[in-house]
Design an enzyme around this catalytic site. Sequence first.
Site, PDB file in Angstrom:
ATOM      1  N   ASP A   8       1.263  -9.802  -9.611  1.00  0.00           N
ATOM      2  CA  ASP A   8       0.848  -8.859  -8.592  1.00  0.00           C
ATOM      3  C   ASP A   8       2.136  -8.353  -7.930  1.00  0.00           C
ATOM      4  O   ASP A   8       3.221  -8.885  -8.189  1.00  0.00           O
ATOM      5  CB  ASP A   8      -0.064  -9.569  -7.585  1.00  0.00           C
ATOM      6  N   ASP A  10       2.451  -6.478  -4.187  1.00  0.00           N
ATOM      7  CA  ASP A  10       2.509  -6.659  -2.735  1.00  0.00           C
ATOM      8  C   ASP A  10       2.200  -8.097  -2.341  1.00  0.00           C
ATOM      9  O   ASP A  10       1.225  -8.685  -2.806  1.00  0.00           O
ATOM     10  CB  ASP A  10       1.515  -5.720  -2.046  1.00  0.00           C
TER      11      ASP A  10
END
Length: 240
Positions: A8, A10
């Site tokens: 991922d 953020d």
Amino acid sequence: MKTLVVLDFDHTVVDDNSDTWVIRCTPEQRLPDWLRKTCQKGRWTEYMGRVMAYIGDQAIAEDAIRHVMETVPFTDGMLELLNFIDRNKDKMDCIIISDSNSVFIDWILRAGGVRGAVDQVFTNPAQFDERGYLTVQCCHSHDCAQCPLNLCKRKVLRDFLGSQSHNGVEYRTTFYIGDGGNDRCPAESLAEGDIVMPRKGYTLEKLLCRAGPASASLKPRVVVWSSGCDILSEIISSVN
């Protein structure tokens, strides 16, 4: 057979939210109330389209936006992790699946000198139009009821694995590293022998590690991480 690292972005690769970090380039470093109130659950990408239109209306140039985005801090240990991956491309592949956008991610990875570690980025496509405004589109369409309208990370991961298999590439182990609620869907699609790594204290850990019997159906092993160095140690153990 190689190892696949799925990241991922953020609050995983970077230690903040790139979509909200961009607000720092506005004159008051905040959005007007009327704009913030237009945000709807599951429609974040549409909201960010309005945010970037507002930033464009303030006559904030591409270079100014890029300068701000290049200051997003990497999560502790992530540069070390990505540099290790970059040095070991013969043993592993790395992809990013993110609800940010392609321009922000590219800028930030290049600023950190780690763009070469990532083979592909799956995110919302973005580009500057003829007005100099950054426009953001939805990543894809899907029929997953538990994911945001613009992105199902499980679908992205399955499509990628299917494409790789078609091209003769199989993975011994898949590591999925994330933090948020939208990382649960792809985590649940992993197989035995794979490893899902939720960030300590974040939503994904709460969903996977504190769900009691509901988490017993998970096939991958769950390993909680606090820094990129924790992830790196787990990957080194697996590769070796």
